[in-house]
Scaffold this motif. Structure first.
Motif, PDB file in Angstrom:
ATOM      1  N   VAL A  84       0.979  -0.628   0.022  1.00 53.81           N
ATOM      2  CA  VAL A  84      -0.053   0.341  -0.053  1.00 53.81           C
ATOM      3  C   VAL A  84       0.787   1.308   0.219  1.00 53.81           C
ATOM      4  O   VAL A  84       0.638   2.239  -0.747  1.00 53.81           O
ATOM      5  CB  VAL A  84      -1.860  -0.164   1.511  1.00 53.81           C
ATOM      6  CG1 VAL A  84      -1.720   1.341   1.480  1.00 53.81           C
ATOM      7  CG2 VAL A  84      -1.773  -1.107   1.200  1.00 53.81           C
ATOM      8  N   LYS A  85       1.826   1.333   1.084  1.00 52.85           N
ATOM      9  CA  LYS A  85       2.561   2.486   1.167  1.00 52.85           C
ATOM     10  C   LYS A  85       3.746   2.666  -0.810  1.00 52.85           C
ATOM     11  O   LYS A  85       3.872   3.386  -0.973  1.00 52.85           O
ATOM     12  CB  LYS A  85       4.144   2.042   1.810  1.00 52.85           C
ATOM     13  CG  LYS A  85       4.670   3.294   2.978  1.00 52.85           C
ATOM     14  CD  LYS A  85       5.211   2.926   4.186  1.00 52.85           C
ATOM     15  CE  LYS A  85       6.743   3.442   3.593  1.00 52.85           C
ATOM     16  NZ  LYS A  85       7.743   2.427   4.237  1.00 52.85           N
ATOM     17  N   ARG A  86       4.282   1.865  -0.728  1.00 51.65           N
ATOM     18  CA  ARG A  86       4.825   1.575  -2.661  1.00 51.65           C
ATOM     19  C   ARG A  86       3.767   2.210  -3.407  1.00 51.65           C
ATOM     20  O   ARG A  86       4.104   2.718  -4.549  1.00 51.65           O
ATOM     21  CB  ARG A  86       4.873   1.030  -2.674  1.00 51.65           C
ATOM     22  CG  ARG A  86       6.715   0.277  -1.873  1.00 51.65           C
ATOM     23  CD  ARG A  86       7.689   0.304  -2.321  1.00 51.65           C
ATOM     24  NE  ARG A  86       8.677   0.077  -1.553  1.00 51.65           N
ATOM     25  CZ  ARG A  86       9.261  -0.870  -1.471  1.00 51.65           C
ATOM     26  NH1 ARG A  86       9.337  -1.231  -2.315  1.00 51.65           N
ATOM     27  NH2 ARG A  86      10.473  -0.908  -0.132  1.00 51.65           N
ATOM     28  N   MET A  87       2.398   1.959  -3.346  1.00 51.76           N
ATOM     29  CA  MET A  87       1.301   2.072  -4.289  1.00 51.76           C
ATOM     30  C   MET A  87       1.165   3.775  -3.876  1.00 51.76           C
ATOM     31  O   MET A  87       0.749   4.383  -5.021  1.00 51.76           O
ATOM     32  CB  MET A  87       0.418   1.362  -4.584  1.00 51.76           C
ATOM     33  CG  MET A  87       0.719   0.665  -4.855  1.00 51.76           C
ATOM     34  SD  MET A  87      -0.586  -1.163  -4.747  1.00 51.76           S
ATOM     35  CE  MET A  87      -1.601  -0.932  -5.141  1.00 51.76           C
ATOM     36  N   ASP A  88       1.553   4.359  -3.272  1.00 48.49           N
ATOM     37  CA  ASP A  88       1.324   5.477  -2.770  1.00 48.49           C
ATOM     38  C   ASP A  88       2.082   6.334  -3.872  1.00 48.49           C
ATOM     39  O   ASP A  88       1.552   7.379  -3.912  1.00 48.49           O
ATOM     40  CB  ASP A  88       1.393   6.107  -1.449  1.00 48.49           C
ATOM     41  CG  ASP A  88       0.441   5.709  -0.694  1.00 48.49           C
ATOM     42  OD1 ASP A  88      -1.014   5.490  -1.163  1.00 48.49           O
ATOM     43  OD2 ASP A  88       0.734   5.460   0.329  1.00 48.49           O
ATOM     44  N   MET A  89       3.024   6.169  -3.578  1.00 49.27           N
ATOM     45  CA  MET A  89       4.095   7.052  -5.004  1.00 49.27           C
ATOM     46  C   MET A  89       3.379   7.250  -6.152  1.00 49.27           C
ATOM     47  O   MET A  89       3.554   8.329  -7.003  1.00 49.27           O
ATOM     48  CB  MET A  89       5.440   6.714  -5.235  1.00 49.27           C
ATOM     49  CG  MET A  89       6.461   6.936  -5.582  1.00 49.27           C
ATOM     50  SD  MET A  89       8.224   6.376  -5.131  1.00 49.27           S
ATOM     51  CE  MET A  89       8.697   8.080  -6.630  1.00 49.27           C
ATOM     52  N   PHE A  90       3.309   6.687  -6.770  1.00 48.88           N
ATOM     53  CA  PHE A  90       2.453   6.596  -8.454  1.00 48.88           C
ATOM     54  C   PHE A  90       0.858   6.477  -8.864  1.00 48.88           C
ATOM     55  O   PHE A  90       0.629   7.281  -9.848  1.00 48.88           O
ATOM     56  CB  PHE A  90       3.334   6.095  -8.997  1.00 48.88           C
ATOM     57  CG  PHE A  90       4.309   6.847 -10.077  1.00 48.88           C
ATOM     58  CD1 PHE A  90       4.928   7.615 -10.400  1.00 48.88           C
ATOM     59  CD2 PHE A  90       5.608   6.106  -9.206  1.00 48.88           C
ATOM     60  CE1 PHE A  90       5.974   8.316 -10.286  1.00 48.88           C
ATOM     61  CE2 PHE A  90       7.325   6.696  -9.568  1.00 48.88           C
ATOM     62  CZ  PHE A  90       7.218   7.656  -9.601  1.00 48.88           C
ATOM     63  N   CYS A  91       0.167   5.767  -7.407  1.00 53.89           N
ATOM     64  CA  CYS A  91      -1.023   5.864  -7.705  1.00 53.89           C
ATOM     65  C   CYS A  91      -1.681   6.361  -6.753  1.00 53.89           C
ATOM     66  O   CYS A  91      -2.661   4.962  -6.639  1.00 53.89           O
ATOM     67  CB  CYS A  91      -1.361   4.093  -7.830  1.00 53.89           C
ATOM     68  SG  CYS A  91       0.086   3.095  -9.349  1.00 53.89           S
ATOM     69  N   ALA A  92      -1.333   7.424  -5.879  1.00 53.90           N
ATOM     70  CA  ALA A  92      -2.410   7.642  -5.144  1.00 53.90           C
ATOM     71  C   ALA A  92      -3.662   8.434  -5.329  1.00 53.90           C
ATOM     72  O   ALA A  92      -4.364   7.632  -4.578  1.00 53.90           O
ATOM     73  CB  ALA A  92      -1.263   8.940  -4.262  1.00 53.90           C
TER      74      ALA A  92
END
Ligand code: SF4
Ligand code: SF4
Ligand code: SF4
Length: 251
Positions: free
Chosen positions: A232-240
């Motif tokens: 979830v944290k990693r997806m925040d970078m480009f897919c928030a």
């Protein structure tokens, strides 16, 4: 037959995608044979009233951006979003994960009232987008493919499968086996799996495939002992913008 009139516009962005185009070098002259560039702030002073193809860099993050993108849309036959910021809100959309007022105060302090700001959105959330060119920065081969296709009246091919497919075709060593977390299983291909090719994990800069296989992603994470919270944290970078916390709660 007259050449298509092409324009480039920047919104909230680092302008890296536009600068990337100036690196076209070998292809630039061939490109100028098939299109007329009529507006491009990074490279020329000229302006035009209408465009056959408008390329848009950056996300929509203020009321003036909304007004301006509607105006450009009205004056364009085709509108193409360029790069992660324009296609999926990009890094800018990380601010959407916090209250807008708090973000403004952190960035502008007591001057926050001078900067009207709204949650960062992809261009397609505001106006119709005909084609999307993904990546951070945008992919040059994809840019040339889309531009040439529109110029000759064809529909460009749009890739919609996961980075893992390209990665496996290249026979790269899977970084999950080295304990790294990789977003390749749910990220849209087209970059040639360049990060895993050089031993790095995919951070999802090209956004999600349209049918994310959540169960497959969960199984893969579990198999490698990796945490869903980290996903979830990693997806925040480009897919928030694309992925609300509720949606990825399934991961
Ligand atoms: S997609 Fe990346 S390189 Fe392009 S404008 Fe946004 S942050 Fe910059
Ligand atoms: S390195 Fe990443 S993209 Fe490549 S196969 Fe493994 S999970 Fe998929
Ligand atoms: S591997 Fe992932 S992070 Fe790297 S360029 Fe491709 S989509 Fe972007």
């Amino acid at each position: 037959m007259s050449k298509p009139r092409v324009a480039f516009f920047d919104f909230t962005s680092c302008e890296g995608c536009q600068l990337n185009k100036l690196n076209l070098e070998d292809d630039l002259l061939a490109l100028l044979d098939i299109v007329d560039i009529v507006e491009f702030r990074e490279a020329m002073d000229d302006k035009a009233d209408s465009y056959d193809i408008a390329f848009i860099e950056g996300s929509i993050s203020s009321p003036s951006c909304v007004e301006r993108i509607h105006d450009i849309r009205r004056r364009s036959k085709f509108l193409v979003a360029l790069g992660a910021c324009a296609v999926q809100g990009g890094i800018n959309a990380m601010k959407n994960l916090h209250p807008t007022d708090w973000v403004k105060e952190e960035v502008y302090g007591e001057d926050k009232y001078l900067f009207p700001s709204i949650p960062a959105q992809p261009v397609s959330a505001v106006v119709k987008v005909d084609y999307e060119i993904r990546g951070c920065p945008m992919s040059i081969p994809e840019f040339l493919h889309v531009l040439k296709s529109i110029a000759i009246g064809r529909n460009p091919e749009i890739i919609d499968y996961a980075v893992c497919v390209e990665c496996k075709l290249k026979e790269n060593e899977c970084v999950l086996d080295k304990g790294m977390f990789c977003l390749g299983p749910i990220t849209r291909a087209g970059c040639g799996a360049i990060c895993p090719e050089f031993g790095q994990y995919c951070t999802g800069c090209r956004g999600l495939v349209s049918n994310v296989n959540q169960n497959g992603a969960v199984d893969m994470l579990k198999k490698h002992g990796l945490s869903t919270k980290e996903a979830v944290k990693r997806m925040d970078m480009f897919c928030a913008f694309d992925v609300s916390r509720e949606t990825i709660g399934g991961l």
